[in-house]
Design an enzyme around this catalytic site. Structure first.
Site, short mmCIF file in Angstrom:
data_model
loop_
_atom_site.label_atom_id
_atom_site.label_comp_id
_atom_site.label_asym_id
_atom_site.label_seq_id
_atom_site.Cartn_x
_atom_site.Cartn_y
_atom_site.Cartn_z
N HIS A 1 3.97 -2.55 3.28
CA HIS A 1 3.74 -3.70 4.37
C HIS A 1 3.25 -4.97 3.31
O HIS A 1 3.51 -6.25 3.98
CB HIS A 1 3.53 -3.66 5.67
CG HIS A 1 3.87 -2.67 6.38
ND1 HIS A 1 4.88 -2.46 6.89
CD2 HIS A 1 3.27 -1.73 6.55
CE1 HIS A 1 5.08 -1.30 8.00
NE2 HIS A 1 3.97 -0.35 7.14
N CYS B 1 -1.77 1.07 4.30
CA CYS B 1 -0.75 0.50 4.39
C CYS B 1 -0.14 -0.67 4.29
O CYS B 1 0.97 -0.61 3.51
CB CYS B 1 -1.62 -0.50 6.22
SG CYS B 1 -1.81 1.14 7.81
N HIS C 1 11.21 -0.82 -6.41
CA HIS C 1 10.29 -0.41 -6.86
C HIS C 1 10.36 0.80 -8.02
O HIS C 1 9.73 0.00 -9.00
CB HIS C 1 10.22 0.50 -4.88
CG HIS C 1 9.20 1.44 -4.60
ND1 HIS C 1 8.17 0.91 -4.26
CD2 HIS C 1 8.83 2.95 -4.83
CE1 HIS C 1 7.37 1.75 -3.79
NE2 HIS C 1 8.17 3.67 -4.45
#
Length: 548
Positions: free
Chosen positions: A56, A52, A332
């Protein structure tokens, strides 16, 4: 585009989550949150790190994924969170339950875990780094010439995600040369400028340096540069070949410059600072990706949460000169155009591609594309109408965006989205072509529909309006059970083969499927019990020379 009814309904119910503001206090959250035992908390921390945190955030403030702060998760409640974790969404949230990646018990635990306050991770400085640094084979004891008969330029470094290893596979013979112990879930493999050294970095921030000249290529040095990381790169400028390596971490938010042949840490720089839009301080601006400039002795460091692109000059690392370019959030991954001058990077939570001129050291443009672009390095090719373009696929929708990259001969098309073509679905992680190929491959790894996530879409770049063909990669592997997600097309050096990972669970069979690029037919399947959860594949020549 196909969605399961349940996952689509859940996706529609997702609120526009934002970062924690004046919401629930820590004390109130602790009072309202489901109680977990110490053992359950440890298990939750491990699952969150492995599955995760990348999207996040360690502090759960969100980036590619939504924020999961307790003011939001407590409001949504256990049943909602459990459903969302189970079924995922077409926007890129994996279907952890229906894919079999997490058990029902683990999903119950994670729904409760994210309703509790996140633990505060420790800092990680020079003292901590040096405590982990190991030189297994000193430079003076390494070979002075290549000691094997491997065609190194056609070697593949394959991530074995859940095994904490990489497989070095001979691209000519399709044989595994060595399985090398690494950090957990190696994110990328990068090559030194000479092509001798392979650098890999795990999500646990462990870097391994592998000498490809050894009789059997293996680790010669390692270090941990933090608690969580994604990026490593090497110096490529003339006179600095193989001299430096750089790695960026997700936690702590910083980057470190190291000796290229030993990984000795030399300089640590924090990335904490102000966001480009609201000019607010962010405590967790993670280093998302790093590339090495072909025009200057500089590293291109992309800072996710602040939206800043840093051009770090390494001619004098004791007195770093850093050019800060204001781009867009949340940065990113990305790659160069075909000339290697212009760098294109996804600001995926803002549906934007930022373009930087690495020769002039300045921002060229911010380009709106589809929902949540996720290009990997992207794909360069000559479009019959628009000229040279760079392409990205998307996590959040089925489109493939084409951006013009030639400001000289095709000025009217440069630095804008010249076309958006439909693919077979969202949940795409990688797009790939090759200068010698007429094909463009797009995966849909995180799509909730198994039929889509287990196949690949392939376009004819000279006739994109024709649409795509679907190749049943997972079926070709012969594997019948499991999620069988197909991920990351990667060409061999010659550009006549494309390798795909069929990514299954840790206890299930996985494979590498090799396709003949010209015929689009199955050419070879690599199966081996040691191929545990194969994901990313990096051809030495293509990675070394930024061919994509």
């Amino acid at each position: 585009m196909k969605f399961s009814p349940v996952s689509f309904a859940v996706a529609l119910a997702v609120p526009a989550m934002v970062s924690l503001g004046f919401g629930a206090t820590s004390a109130l959250a602790a009072e309202q949150a489901p109680k977990l035992t110490a053992e359950e908390m440890e298990r939750g921390k491990q699952i969150y790190f492995e599955r995760c945190a990348g999207c996040h955030g360690v502090l759960r403030k969100g980036a590619t994924g939504k924020a999961l702060t307790t003011d939001l998760t407590l409001e949504r409640g256990f049943d909602y969170l459990k459903s969302f974790i189970t079924y995922g969404s077409p926007a890129g949230m994996p279907n952890w339950g229906t894919s079999g990646q997490l058990s029902e018990a683990d999903i119950d635990l994670m729904a409760k875990y994210i309703m509790n306050e996140p633990p505060q991770p420790p800092e990680f400085g020079m003292k901590e780094m040096k405590a982990t640094w190991k030189v297994i084979v000193p430079p003076e004891k390494r070979p002075t010439k290549k000691m094997n008969k491997i065609n190194i330029e056609n070697l593949f470094s394959v991530t074995l995600r859940d095994a904490g290893e990489i497989a070095l596979i001979d691209g000519d013979t399709k044989k595994i040369i060595n399985i090398v112990k690494t950090g957990y879930a190696v994110h990328i493999s990068r090559l030194s400028a000479s092509g001798r050294y392979l650098y890999v970095i795990g999500r646990d921030a462990r870097i391994n340096l592998i000498d490809l000249w050894m009789e059997k290529p293996d680790n010669v040095a390692e270090i941990k540069i933090g608690l969580e990381a994604r990026s490593v790169e090497t110096s490529k400028a003339k006179g600095y070949e193989d001299k430096y390596a750089i790695a960026g971490s997700y936690w702590p938010p910083q980057y470190v410059i190291m000796n290229g042949d030993t990984l000795e840490p030399l300089k640590i720089a924090s990335t904490r600072g102000m966001t480009v839009d609201t000019q607010e301080f962010h405590p967790e601006p993670r280093v998302a990706s790093i590339l090495s400039s072909h025009y200057r002795p500089e590293f291109v460091v992309n800072v996710k949460e602040t939206g800043q692109i840093l051009l770090v000059n390494y001619t004098d690392i004791k007195n770093l000169t850093v050019t800060t370019i204001e781009a867009e959030r949340f940065l990113h991954d990305g790659g160069f155009d075909s000339t290697h001058r212009y760098f294109l990077v996804a600001a995926n939570a803002r549906d934007t591609i930022a373009v930087v001129d690495t020769k002039e050291g300045k921002l060229v443009n911010l380009i709106k594309v589809g929902k949540t672009p996720h290009p990997g390095r992207g794909a360069n090719f000559n479009h019959p109408k628009f000229g040279p373009v760079w392409a990205t696929s998307h996590l959040g929708d089925e489109s493939v965006a084409l951006i013009g990259t030639d400001p000289v001969k095709h000025k009217d098309n440069a630095w804008k989205m010249v076309a958006s073509i439909p693919g077979q679905g969202g949940g795409s992680l990688f797009i790939k072509t090759h200068p010698k190929s007429k094909n463009l491959y797009v995966d849909t790894t995180l799509h909730p529909e198994g039929e889509i996530s287990s196949s690949i879409a392939v376009f004819d770049i000279n006739n994109l309006d024709k649409g795509f063909d679907v190749l049943p990669i997972a079926d070709w592997s012969g594997i019948k059970d499991g999620a069988r997600r197909v991920v990351q097309p990667e060409y061999n050096k010659a550009g006549d083969e494309v390798w795909f990972s069929v990514w299954n669970g840790k206890t299930q069979e996985s494979a590498i499927v090799i396709v003949d690029d010209k015929t689009r037919k199955l050419k070879h399947v690599i199966k081996d019990k040691r191929l545990v959860t194969p994901t990313g594949k990096f051809n030495v020549y293509n990675t070394q020379h930024d061919v994509y």
